[in-house]
Write a protein that holds these residues in place. Structure first.
Motif, PDB file in Angstrom:
ATOM      1  N   ASP A  53       0.816  -1.218   0.000  1.00 40.89           N
ATOM      2  CA  ASP A  53       0.000   0.000   0.000  1.00 40.89           C
ATOM      3  C   ASP A  53       0.850   1.269   0.000  1.00 40.89           C
ATOM      4  O   ASP A  53       0.310   2.369  -0.136  1.00 40.89           O
ATOM      5  N   GLU A  54       2.154   1.132   0.167  1.00 42.67           N
ATOM      6  CA  GLU A  54       3.040   2.306   0.234  1.00 42.67           C
ATOM      7  C   GLU A  54       3.818   2.497  -1.064  1.00 42.67           C
ATOM      8  O   GLU A  54       4.988   2.875  -1.061  1.00 42.67           O
ATOM      9  N   ARG A  55       3.148   2.290  -2.170  1.00 38.59           N
ATOM     10  CA  ARG A  55       3.810   2.404  -3.468  1.00 38.59           C
ATOM     11  C   ARG A  55       4.346   3.813  -3.737  1.00 38.59           C
ATOM     12  O   ARG A  55       5.289   3.983  -4.511  1.00 38.59           O
ATOM     13  N   ASP A  56       3.708   4.808  -3.150  1.00 33.49           N
ATOM     14  CA  ASP A  56       4.152   6.179  -3.388  1.00 33.49           C
ATOM     15  C   ASP A  56       5.528   6.448  -2.786  1.00 33.49           C
ATOM     16  O   ASP A  56       6.139   7.480  -3.066  1.00 33.49           O
ATOM     17  N   LYS A  57       6.049   5.513  -1.988  1.00 39.34           N
ATOM     18  CA  LYS A  57       7.383   5.667  -1.386  1.00 39.34           C
ATOM     19  C   LYS A  57       8.446   4.879  -2.156  1.00 39.34           C
ATOM     20  O   LYS A  57       9.626   4.941  -1.818  1.00 39.34           O
ATOM     21  N   VAL A  58       8.022   4.114  -3.162  1.00 40.63           N
ATOM     22  CA  VAL A  58       8.936   3.219  -3.871  1.00 40.63           C
ATOM     23  C   VAL A  58       9.679   3.966  -4.982  1.00 40.63           C
ATOM     24  O   VAL A  58       9.099   4.801  -5.681  1.00 40.63           O
ATOM     25  N   LYS A  59      10.964   3.649  -5.132  1.00 43.31           N
ATOM     26  CA  LYS A  59      11.803   4.286  -6.139  1.00 43.31           C
ATOM     27  C   LYS A  59      12.549   3.230  -6.945  1.00 43.31           C
ATOM     28  O   LYS A  59      12.682   2.069  -6.525  1.00 43.31           O
ATOM     29  N   VAL A  60      13.050   3.646  -8.086  1.00 41.34           N
ATOM     30  CA  VAL A  60      13.894   2.766  -8.901  1.00 41.34           C
ATOM     31  C   VAL A  60      15.093   2.327  -8.063  1.00 41.34           C
ATOM     32  O   VAL A  60      15.709   3.135  -7.365  1.00 41.34           O
ATOM     33  N   GLY A  61      15.410   1.045  -8.124  1.00 40.11           N
ATOM     34  CA  GLY A  61      16.525   0.495  -7.361  1.00 40.11           C
ATOM     35  C   GLY A  61      16.110  -0.178  -6.071  1.00 40.11           C
ATOM     36  O   GLY A  61      16.914  -0.894  -5.457  1.00 40.11           O
ATOM     37  N   ASP A  62      14.865   0.037  -5.617  1.00 44.87           N
ATOM     38  CA  ASP A  62      14.375  -0.617  -4.393  1.00 44.87           C
ATOM     39  C   ASP A  62      14.151  -2.110  -4.644  1.00 44.87           C
ATOM     40  O   ASP A  62      14.070  -2.569  -5.783  1.00 44.87           O
ATOM     41  N   ILE A  63      14.020  -2.867  -3.564  1.00 42.94           N
ATOM     42  CA  ILE A  63      13.929  -4.324  -3.624  1.00 42.94           C
ATOM     43  C   ILE A  63      12.482  -4.746  -3.356  1.00 42.94           C
ATOM     44  O   ILE A  63      11.836  -4.224  -2.448  1.00 42.94           O
ATOM     45  N   VAL A  64      11.984  -5.701  -4.148  1.00 39.35           N
ATOM     46  CA  VAL A  64      10.630  -6.217  -3.974  1.00 39.35           C
ATOM     47  C   VAL A  64      10.703  -7.704  -3.623  1.00 39.35           C
ATOM     48  O   VAL A  64      11.492  -8.446  -4.225  1.00 39.35           O
ATOM     49  N   PHE A  65       9.870  -8.112  -2.654  1.00 39.42           N
ATOM     50  CA  PHE A  65       9.700  -9.539  -2.341  1.00 39.42           C
ATOM     51  C   PHE A  65       8.250  -9.933  -2.573  1.00 39.42           C
ATOM     52  O   PHE A  65       7.339  -9.113  -2.402  1.00 39.42           O
ATOM     53  N   TYR A  66       8.030 -11.205  -2.936  1.00 35.23           N
ATOM     54  CA  TYR A  66       6.702 -11.700  -3.279  1.00 35.23           C
ATOM     55  C   TYR A  66       6.432 -13.016  -2.541  1.00 35.23           C
ATOM     56  O   TYR A  66       7.316 -13.870  -2.419  1.00 35.23           O
ATOM     57  N   ASP A  67       5.202 -13.144  -2.093  1.00 35.71           N
ATOM     58  CA  ASP A  67       4.721 -14.388  -1.481  1.00 35.71           C
ATOM     59  C   ASP A  67       3.579 -14.903  -2.347  1.00 35.71           C
ATOM     60  O   ASP A  67       2.527 -14.277  -2.430  1.00 35.71           O
ATOM     61  N   TRP A  68       3.785 -16.020  -3.022  1.00 32.73           N
ATOM     62  CA  TRP A  68       2.790 -16.536  -3.951  1.00 32.73           C
ATOM     63  C   TRP A  68       1.646 -17.272  -3.257  1.00 32.73           C
ATOM     64  O   TRP A  68       0.539 -17.337  -3.789  1.00 32.73           O
ATOM     65  N   ILE A  92       1.058 -10.552  -9.393  1.00 28.45           N
ATOM     66  CA  ILE A  92       0.298 -11.015  -8.219  1.00 28.45           C
ATOM     67  C   ILE A  92      -1.185 -11.225  -8.502  1.00 28.45           C
ATOM     68  O   ILE A  92      -1.942 -11.587  -7.597  1.00 28.45           O
ATOM     69  N   THR A  93      -1.590 -10.976  -9.755  1.00 30.55           N
ATOM     70  CA  THR A  93      -2.998 -11.218 -10.100  1.00 30.55           C
ATOM     71  C   THR A  93      -3.140 -12.249 -11.203  1.00 30.55           C
ATOM     72  O   THR A  93      -3.804 -13.268 -11.036  1.00 30.55           O
ATOM     73  N   VAL A  94      -2.495 -12.004 -12.344  1.00 32.03           N
ATOM     74  CA  VAL A  94      -2.615 -12.901 -13.484  1.00 32.03           C
ATOM     75  C   VAL A  94      -1.727 -14.126 -13.326  1.00 32.03           C
ATOM     76  O   VAL A  94      -2.169 -15.266 -13.501  1.00 32.03           O
ATOM     77  N   GLN A  95      -0.454 -13.904 -13.011  1.00 30.57           N
ATOM     78  CA  GLN A  95       0.479 -15.022 -12.919  1.00 30.57           C
ATOM     79  C   GLN A  95       0.306 -15.832 -11.635  1.00 30.57           C
ATOM     80  O   GLN A  95       0.365 -17.059 -11.648  1.00 30.57           O
ATOM     81  N   HIS A  96       0.140 -15.119 -10.533  1.00 30.00           N
ATOM     82  CA  HIS A  96       0.043 -15.772  -9.226  1.00 30.00           C
ATOM     83  C   HIS A  96      -1.136 -15.168  -8.462  1.00 30.00           C
ATOM     84  O   HIS A  96      -0.951 -14.376  -7.535  1.00 30.00           O
ATOM     85  N   PRO A  97      -2.362 -15.517  -8.848  1.00 30.46           N
ATOM     86  CA  PRO A  97      -3.546 -14.937  -8.204  1.00 30.46           C
ATOM     87  C   PRO A  97      -3.494 -15.113  -6.690  1.00 30.46           C
ATOM     88  O   PRO A  97      -3.206 -16.196  -6.180  1.00 30.46           O
ATOM     89  N   GLY A  98      -3.763 -14.022  -5.984  1.00 26.83           N
ATOM     90  CA  GLY A  98      -3.731 -14.059  -4.531  1.00 26.83           C
ATOM     91  C   GLY A  98      -2.370 -13.785  -3.943  1.00 26.83           C
ATOM     92  O   GLY A  98      -2.211 -13.767  -2.714  1.00 26.83           O
ATOM     93  N   GLY A  99      -1.363 -13.552  -4.810  1.00 25.03           N
ATOM     94  CA  GLY A  99      -0.025 -13.257  -4.321  1.00 25.03           C
ATOM     95  C   GLY A  99       0.041 -11.893  -3.657  1.00 25.03           C
ATOM     96  O   GLY A  99      -0.813 -11.028  -3.862  1.00 25.03           O
ATOM     97  N   THR A 100       1.061 -11.689  -2.858  1.00 23.14           N
ATOM     98  CA  THR A 100       1.282 -10.401  -2.193  1.00 23.14           C
ATOM     99  C   THR A 100       2.720  -9.950  -2.436  1.00 23.14           C
ATOM    100  O   THR A 100       3.582 -10.760  -2.808  1.00 23.14           O
ATOM    101  N   ALA A 101       2.965  -8.666  -2.226  1.00 24.05           N
ATOM    102  CA  ALA A 101       4.304  -8.118  -2.416  1.00 24.05           C
ATOM    103  C   ALA A 101       4.589  -7.061  -1.360  1.00 24.05           C
ATOM    104  O   ALA A 101       3.661  -6.428  -0.834  1.00 24.05           O
ATOM    105  N   TRP A 102       5.862  -6.879  -1.048  1.00 26.55           N
ATOM    106  CA  TRP A 102       6.293  -5.809  -0.141  1.00 26.55           C
ATOM    107  C   TRP A 102       7.674  -5.328  -0.588  1.00 26.55           C
ATOM    108  O   TRP A 102       8.302  -5.941  -1.464  1.00 26.55           O
ATOM    109  N   PHE A 103       8.134  -4.242  -0.008  1.00 21.48           N
ATOM    110  CA  PHE A 103       9.334  -3.576  -0.494  1.00 21.48           C
ATOM    111  C   PHE A 103      10.338  -3.336   0.634  1.00 21.48           C
ATOM    112  O   PHE A 103       9.961  -3.170   1.794  1.00 21.48           O
ATOM    113  N   HIS A 104      11.611  -3.292   0.257  1.00 16.27           N
ATOM    114  CA  HIS A 104      12.658  -2.700   1.084  1.00 16.27           C
ATOM    115  C   HIS A 104      13.146  -1.489   0.297  1.00 16.27           C
ATOM    116  O   HIS A 104      13.789  -1.626  -0.749  1.00 16.27           O
ATOM    117  N   THR A 105      12.791  -0.288   0.763  1.00 18.59           N
ATOM    118  CA  THR A 105      13.120   0.937   0.044  1.00 18.59           C
ATOM    119  C   THR A 105      14.345   1.604   0.647  1.00 18.59           C
ATOM    120  O   THR A 105      14.540   1.580   1.864  1.00 18.59           O
TER     121      THR A 105
END
Length: 347
Positions: A273-288, A331-344
């Protein structure tokens, strides 16, 4: 005598008048009827028309911009008031404003984060920016598909990613200039590496972890080295991958390790939900599969804001191999129900 004098005087006056008429017919900058002070000329029907100066780009500053863009660029010249759109290397720029003597815009990131010259093209029509299109590779890691059987971004039949708007060819521009992209910052160098190796794995230096489950964390760690990080006793890859730490190569270990060392690394963990804080170069993790343990990690390669304010996150990764994978599609088409978070990064 008097009649003869009068005839000579009349002839003399006629000669003077003839010279005056000739001068008036050849003049382009004197009186109102000849194009005069206002640059107007009669069209034969008694009305006048004003000529429009052809746009000319005389100079551009700064001449060099970072690969990630984001800086204000000014093109100085003449006749520029009609400019409404700008492309740089074929990528539409945002925040275009124009006056008769200058055009300003925000430089987009270089299309593939590669240093070199880029053509700047000015257009009289507005150009809507569009998100970067993803690519795919049949090489080292695409078949691994994030460690889960399912649709790839190439084969998915539904996608939330909007269709890219057409960009006019630079040959149709009303004026052109040029500027140079260069790797000026740590983030530039990180993304330059990420784009150089999203499909051409750096096997000689870091090997590949696909035979033991997937190369995504290995790839993300490499980009952090390019950003300026250094290997250490609890995070390393040596001898082309023959020796490596789980914090370097394994998502479920890497994610908590980053959080534990967040203060040292200048990182903040953020929710989707904090996408407005995300920048190029930040790290994303996903839980399928919603088990609280990450299955995949990527590096943010683009943050794109739609006209309606929707923020889209694009990222580069191994497994699948791609430079601009769309987070929402993952997280919708490829892995429905997946979630994501960031290390900014804080800076």
């Amino acid at each position: 005598m008097t009649a003869s004098m009068n005839r000579r005087a009349l002839l003399s006056l006629a000669g003077v008048a003839g010279i005056g008429l000739a001068v008036a017919a050849c003049s382009s900058g004197g009186g109102k009827d000849g194009g005069g002070k206002n640059g107007n000329a009669e069209d034969g029907n008694g009305s006048t028309s004003t000529s429009t100066a052809k746009p000319v780009a005389k100079s551009l500053s700064p001449a060099q911009v970072p690969l990630v863009g984001g800086v204000t660029v000014t093109v100085a010249g003449t006749g520029l008031a009609a400019v409404k759109g700008v492309t740089v290397g074929g990528v539409a720029a945002r925040d275009v404003t124009a006056t008769a003597t200058k055009v300003t815009f925000t430089a987009p990131h270089q299309a593939m984060y590669t240093a070199g010259d880029a053509a700047v093209a000015l257009f009289t029509e507005s150009i809507e920016p569009s998100p970067s299109a993803n690519q795919s590779s049949d090489g080292n890691g695409s078949a691994a598909n994030d460690g889960q059987t399912g649709a790839t971004q190439d084969s998915a039949t539904a996608t939330p990613t909007p269709t890219a708007a057409p960009v006019p060819d630079a040959s149709t521009a009303v004026a052109t200039s040029s500027m140079a992209y260069a790797a000026l910052t740590d983030v530039d160098r990180q993304l330059q590496y990420a784009m150089a190796h999203w499909k051409d794995y750096n096997l000689s230096e870091y090997g590949t972890m696909n035979p033991i489950g997937g190369d995504c964390a290995n790839y993300v760690s490499q980009t952090l080295i390019a950003r300026g990080w250094e290997q250490r006793s609890d995070w390393y890859n040596r001898a082309a991958g023959a020796e490596h730490s789980a914090t370097w190569t394994y998502c479920p270990t890497m994610d908590p390790w980053l959080e534990t060392n967040a203060a040292e690394f200048g990182l903040t963990r953020r929710s989707s939900d904090e996408r407005d804080k995300v920048k190029v170069g930040d790290i994303v993790f996903y839980d399928w599969n919603a088990n609280g343990s990450p299955d995949h990690t990527t590096i943010v390669s683009e943050v794109f804001t739609e006209p309606d304010g929707t923020i889209r996150i694009k990222s580069a990764s191994h497994n699948q191999d791609g430079p601009y994978r769309d987070l929402d599609e993952m997280i919708t088409v490829q892995h429905p129900g997946g979630t994501a978070w960031f290390h900014t990064f804080d800076a």
